[in-house]
Every structure is written in C-alpha cells, then in structure tokens.
Design an enzyme around this catalytic site. Structure first.
Site, PDB file in Angstrom:
ATOM      1  N   GLU A 191       0.831  -1.207   0.000  1.00 48.11           N
ATOM      2  CA  GLU A 191       0.000   0.000   0.000  1.00 48.11           C
ATOM      3  C   GLU A 191       0.866   1.259   0.000  1.00 48.11           C
ATOM      4  O   GLU A 191       0.654   2.176  -0.799  1.00 48.11           O
ATOM      5  CB  GLU A 191      -0.911  -0.010   1.235  1.00 48.11           C
ATOM      6  CG  GLU A 191      -1.744   1.238   1.391  1.00 48.11           C
ATOM      7  CD  GLU A 191      -2.827   1.344   0.327  1.00 48.11           C
ATOM      8  OE1 GLU A 191      -3.784   0.571   0.383  1.00 48.11           O
ATOM      9  OE2 GLU A 191      -2.707   2.199  -0.571  1.00 48.11           O
ATOM     10  N   ASP A 195       1.061   4.054  -2.981  1.00 44.69           N
ATOM     11  CA  ASP A 195       0.673   5.448  -2.735  1.00 44.69           C
ATOM     12  C   ASP A 195       1.806   6.409  -3.097  1.00 44.69           C
ATOM     13  O   ASP A 195       1.567   7.481  -3.673  1.00 44.69           O
ATOM     14  CB  ASP A 195       0.287   5.632  -1.258  1.00 44.69           C
ATOM     15  CG  ASP A 195      -0.926   4.793  -0.860  1.00 44.69           C
ATOM     16  OD1 ASP A 195      -1.564   4.209  -1.758  1.00 44.69           O
ATOM     17  OD2 ASP A 195      -1.214   4.704   0.343  1.00 44.69           O
ATOM     18  N   SER A 217      -7.444   2.270  -3.483  1.00 46.83           N
ATOM     19  CA  SER A 217      -6.133   2.676  -2.964  1.00 46.83           C
ATOM     20  C   SER A 217      -5.244   3.280  -4.027  1.00 46.83           C
ATOM     21  O   SER A 217      -4.353   4.060  -3.715  1.00 46.83           O
ATOM     22  CB  SER A 217      -5.391   1.445  -2.446  1.00 46.83           C
ATOM     23  OG  SER A 217      -5.839   1.110  -1.189  1.00 46.83           O
ATOM     24  N   ASP A 255     -17.981  11.883 -17.204  1.00 45.75           N
ATOM     25  CA  ASP A 255     -19.022  11.064 -16.580  1.00 45.75           C
ATOM     26  C   ASP A 255     -18.829   9.602 -16.989  1.00 45.75           C
ATOM     27  O   ASP A 255     -18.675   9.302 -18.175  1.00 45.75           O
ATOM     28  CB  ASP A 255     -20.395  11.581 -17.050  1.00 45.75           C
ATOM     29  CG  ASP A 255     -21.538  11.010 -16.226  1.00 45.75           C
ATOM     30  OD1 ASP A 255     -21.287  10.330 -15.216  1.00 45.75           O
ATOM     31  OD2 ASP A 255     -22.702  11.264 -16.618  1.00 45.75           O
ATOM     32  N   GLY A 283     -24.664  11.331 -14.975  1.00 46.00           N
ATOM     33  CA  GLY A 283     -24.676  12.164 -13.775  1.00 46.00           C
ATOM     34  C   GLY A 283     -24.015  11.433 -12.619  1.00 46.00           C
ATOM     35  O   GLY A 283     -23.406  10.368 -12.787  1.00 46.00           O
TER      36      GLY A 283
END
Ligand SMILES: *[C@@H]1O[C@H](CO)[C@@H](O)[C@H](O)[C@H]1NC(C)=O
Ligand SMILES: *[C@@H]1O[C@H](CO)[C@@H](O)[C@H](O)[C@H]1NC(C)=O
Ligand SMILES: *[C@@H]1O[C@H](CO)[C@@H](O)[C@H](O)[C@H]1NC(C)=O
Length: 579
Positions: A276, A280, A474, A517, A557
């Site tokens: 992780e 990141d 993540s 969208d 939307g």
C-alpha cells in the site's frame, strides 16, 4: 503513584459523588466479539475525552463559504487561529471538565491544537469508578483480536454539555484491521517485461495520456502533497527509484520526505516495503512531477484501535502553520464499526483541515456496496470516512475505451451523515433514475459517496524490487490527489489559492463539467476469484457479495459507484483558474 492514590482518596472523601447519566451505550458487542472476563483492575487504559467544540456549525458555514465558488469568500482559507477560535471549547467547558478530572486525581494533557481533545492514562479500576463503566476483555474469535472495551459509560450530569465522548469505550477495533483498501495486494513476482498495452497494465504514461496529466515539473515548494501511512506500511525509496527508472525515465531522481508520529517509523530495508505505501508513493511522486511529497508514517502506539492515528494525523497537520495542500489516505473501514460520536468527531477534524485549505481525499473502499472489503451482508454497508461530508471520496474505474466502474468500487449512502446541500440535487437526480431498485438496502437520507473516481485496476508497482500489479481504490486516491496537486501548483504560481475542500466546486456546474461522466459498470463488490485460503463453507459467502444484489449501476450524472466521474487535467486547471 503513592501520592497520586493518596490525593484521589482525599478527594473522594471530600467530594460528594455527582449525579451520573448514561452518556453512550450499545446493547451488545459487534458481531464476532465475545466477552471473556472483566478487565484486570490494574491494566492501564490510554483514554481520551473529546470536549464540546465551541462553534462547529459556525466553522461549517466558514468552510462552505471559502469552498463554494459562488461565495464572495471563495479561496480565503482560514488561518490556524481562526479555525481554533471555532473549535476551542468554551472556557467554562474546559474548566468544568478539568475540575472533574482534578477531583479524580487525573492529570490530562491536551492532544489537539485547539484543546478539544484531552488524553490521560488511568487503571481500569479507576475508569470503572469514575465513568460507571464495566471494562471487559473482548475477543474476536475469527481474527484473535482482543480489546478492552465497555458497552456503556456515564458522566456527571453536569458535564453533559461539556463532554462529547470518552474513548476507548463503545467503538471496537475493526475486526479486519485498518487494512489497505484493496483485497489482493499480491505482486506478480519476477515478471520483467511490462505489458505494452494500458488495457492490461496501468503505468504513469497511461494515466498521463488518459487524463492529460502534464510531465512538466511543478515549481511551488510550499505546495505539499501528503500521503498517509498506517499499520506499519513503509514506503521504500529504492523501490520508488526502480519504479521511476522503468516508468518515468524523465524524472528518475524524485524523492519524498518523511514525517513520523505516534511512534511511527519508515525503515528502508527493502523487504519491509509495504504494498500500500509503495503504491501510494509511486503514484504520487510518479504522477505529481516536481510536487514536494511527504509520507506521514503514523505508528502503532494505539494498537487496538488505530482510529487514534486517524485523529492524530489531522491534529498534527492542524498544528502546522502551513499544512499540506493535499492529503491522500488509502485506508478506511466500515462506518458501522465506529460509534456515531467518534465518526462525527473525526469528520469535524476534516472540516477543520479543509477550512485551512487542504484537499482531503480518501479511497472509498474495495467491497462495492458490501463495505470496505468484500463480505457477506444483508443491507449495504457504507464506509468511513467516505460518509463524512467534509472530505472527497474517490472510487475506482477500469478500462480505457470505454472507461467503466470497477466492480469493487465502494459507494452508497451514509447512515451517520445527512445529504449535504452541495450534492442534494445530484443525489436526487440519481434516485429518480434508480426508482425502486435496491429499495430498503440503503439509507435514503444519507450522504452519497464516492464524489469522484479514477483508474484503479492493474497499476504497475515495484515492491521489494519486484514488479507487479495492484488494484483498488487505494490506487485511485493518490492518482486523483496528484492531479489536484498539479493544479494547485499552477494556481499558487499564478498567485491564487489552492483548491482546498473540493466538493462544493466539483458539484457546481463548472466543476462537474471538468469531469468525464462514467456511465457503465456496477459495484456488487464481488471478487473476481475465490479467496486464496478457501474455508469451504465460506465459498458461497464469497459469491454472495453485493448483499445479494448487483450493487448500484453507474449512470449519467452522479452515481454511488463512480461519483461525478474521472478527472481531466486541462479542464480542471482552466475551471480552477477561472474561479
Ligand atoms: C502532568 O503531566 C505532564 C506531562 O504528562 C507533566 O509535564 C506535568 O508535570 C504533570 N503535572 C502534574 C501536576 O502532575
Ligand atoms: C539525476 O541526478 C544525477 C546525479 O545526481 C544528475 O546527473 C541527473 O541530471 C539527474 N537527472 C534528472 C532527470 O534530474
Ligand atoms: C439514516 O441516515 C440519517 C442521516 O441522514 C441518520 O440520522 C439515520 O439514523 C440513518 N438511519 C439508519 C437506520 O441508520
């Protein structure tokens, strides 16, 4: 210790017992926890008290005023002192709580810049005495987690208006741990060649092309992008350099700085690198070219809760005179594992940091409508802190053409926080389209999440010198954070304010127009393959994800799968420059 006991003895002789009232109580421990025995009287508890904040609705108004493009105060973020003036408990609140603690021989320390949180250590016997609690050792059969908690506690009636909550009491540890929001972080080991196509592996070049992200260096040294690190997940510089040499050959020297709190560390032994943390850092440093990036490693001083770390990281940033302009966090848990009062307190902390001008982004979770991880469920499980209306929740998409929802992208509606006004019409429009689908499975008055989304499947990463791929919201949150940071760099260079709390802008017509969208895919949260360790009676549970539904479906939307959509750097920059 001796004089401490003597003092409290004297005081209890001298002071009449106050009238007590039950402050918080739950009927039973969360599923899976069993009461083992009374907690040993001498075990020390690291306790915290949240005091009633002075004017939190005033701060909410101030946050909205500086974050809503329609407001005359847009971009005029509050100073440290201005925020603290809203938050600092009234003198009579502090005096009343202090008097109660002193009467009981307790020496409390303030642990937040505004003085709204106090901490102290007392033995179980004393806690049981002064809070009329019943601290018990609870154990979770499946995970072996054990914790000292009480199902209820009381406070003096005279302090009802002064004390918000006492912790740890009724919030139990999250049984699955405060895990990274992805379920299968297993790097494919030893693969040297990188698949050429972005349809199978996502690299920085794929994301730069897809979202129009520039590779030119940022120039503003004050524009810090902060990355949260928890649960002993360490970010490794050598892995980052290997990643950059493979995938950012134009920026191979980039580094990050490290900030430590709560006993945190960031050892650089490669085998200790966390999937992780590396994900990141590689998708912030590797995308936000030239933006000073700071890894904040929050330690395990508070092992059985970790929510202390969630609070402490925000209070540490609030104590800074120039906090980071963006904070991304890829950890979270199910909303129902936290008491409403504690969730509200954490949410209020995000409100404070947002008012200072920090954009707060969290991964929405990886269990679709089933919560932070795929799990059995009857009604949909919202995640925390995505239900908090003062942060921006990021869901996940996959595929390039068309880009569609990732099936694990957590989304839905909070049971703790009502629909904020900025998203009222977007959420109403979605519900009209939804009709009676999933009726009874979610809270119709709750805040909808995620707010936005970004790619989150098959990101190429380097972990312990091995190249592999990982998936999860993540990945989406640091990616979105990097894009916001690059926009902030240009805004600050032009003498403008950074974007700060994004949502009122994103849900405005000008903000929504910057997003693509996403109208395909759904979020049952189903795993694509059975769990690697197959407990056979659980195999059917694995298949029965999505709470026996297909989750929500992405549509025109806003929707509770991909939010308003995915970013486009140029459109976002242009709209932000025009604010
Ligand atoms: C209270 O605790 C603080 C730090 O924990 C310490 O500096 C202070 O001397 C203590 N005060 C008393 C009266 O014990
Ligand atoms: C990286 O650092 C080396 C040596 O410090 C330097 O020669 C090189 O120009 C740097 N490369 C970049 C892309 O900054
Ligand atoms: C539904 O959400 C609201 C907040 O909008 C909350 O007050 C209420 O308790 C929630 N209902 C349930 C059953 O959780």
């Amino acid at each position: 210790m001796f004089s401490f006991l003597a003092l409290s003895l004297l005081v209890s002789l001298a002071v009449a017992r106050p009238t007590m009232v039950v402050h918080e109580r739950i009927h039973a421990a969360p599923a899976g926890f069993s009461a083992m025995h009374s907690a040993p009287a001498s075990t020390m508890l690291n306790m915290r008290i949240a005091l009633k904040q002075n004017d939190i609705s005033g701060l909410e108004d101030a946050l909205m005023a500086v974050s809503d493009p329609a407001s005359a105060l847009y971009g005029q973020h509050l100073t440290k002192e201005q925020v603290e003036a809203f938050v600092r408990p009234k003198p009579e609140t502090m005096a009343a709580v202090n008097a109660f603690l002193v009467e009981n021989g307790i020496n409390a320390t303030s642990i937040s810049p505004a003085g709204d949180w106090l901490a102290f250590s007392i033995p179980v016997s004393k806690a049981n005495d002064i809070f009329e609690s019943d601290y018990t050792v609870f154990s979770h059969a499946e995970t072996g987690t054990s914790a000292i908690r009480t199902l209820g506690y009381s406070i003096p009636a005279s302090l009802r208006g002064a004390i918000d909550l006492v912790h740890p009491t009724i919030t139990f540890p999250n049984t699955i741990g405060l895990k990274p929001s992805f379920s299968a972080p297993v790097p494919t080991v030893g693969k040297r060649q990188v698949p050429a196509s972005c349809s199978s592996t996502i690299t920085p070049a794929c994301l730069q092309a897809l979202y129009g992200i520039p590779t030119t260096r940022a120039t503003q040294s004050s524009n810090i992008l902060a990355v949260s690190g928890f649960i002993e997940q360490y970010a490794n510089q050598a892995d980052l350099t290997q990643f950059l040499r493979a995938l950012r050959t134009d920026n191979t020297n980039a580094t990050f700085t490290t900030q430590l709190l709560d006993g945190g560390s960031n050892p650089q032994t490669r085998s200790q690198a966390g999937v992780e943390a590396n994900l990141d850092i590689q998708y912030t440093v590797g995308i936000a070219t030239g933006v000073p990036t700071q890894f904040i490693s929050v330690g395990e001083n508070f092992k059985d809760g970790a929510l202390e770390g969630f609070l402490d990281i925000i209070n540490a940033l609030l104590a800074e005179s120039n906090p980071p302009t963006v904070l991304t966090t890829s950890y979270g848990q199910n909303e129902n594992t936290i008491s409403r009062s504690l969730a509200t307190q954490l949410c209020n902390a995000y409100m404070q940091l947002g008012a200072r001008g920090t954009t707060i982004l969290f991964a929405s979770g990886d269990g679709g409508v089933a919560g932070s991880q795929s799990a059995r469920c009857t009604t949909f499980v919202p995640t925390f802190p995505s239900g908090c209306p003062y942060m921006t929740s990021v869901g996940a998409t996959q595929g390039i053409n068309p880009e569609r929802a990732a099936s694990f992208s957590s989304g839905g509606f909070s049971n703790y926080f009502a629909i904020p006004s900025y998203q009222a019409s977007a959420v109403a429009a979605f519900k009209t389209r939804l009709g009676s689908t999933n009726s009874g499975k979610f809270n119709t008055t709750g805040r909808g999440f995620p707010d936005v989304s970004a790619q989150g499947v098959n990101f190429e990463v380097v972990v312990d010198a091995q190249t592999g791929t990982v998936s999860g919201t993540s990945a989406s949150s640091p990616l979105f954070a990097s894009i916001v940071s690059l926009v902030n760099d240009r805004l600050i260079a032009a003498g403008k304010s950074p974007l700060g709390f994004l949502n009122p802008f994103l849900y405005s017509a000008a903000g929504t127009a910057t997003l693509t969208d996403i109208t395909a895919g759904n979020n049952p949260g189903a795993l694509s393959s059975p769990p690697s360790i197959c407990v056979c009676s659980l195999v059917t549970d694995w298949r029965r994800t999505g709470c026996s539904t297909n989750g929500f479906t992405a549509t025109t939307g806003w929707d509770p799968v991909t939010g308003l959509g995915t970013p486009n750097f140029a459109l976002l920059l242009n709209a932000a420059m025009a604010l």
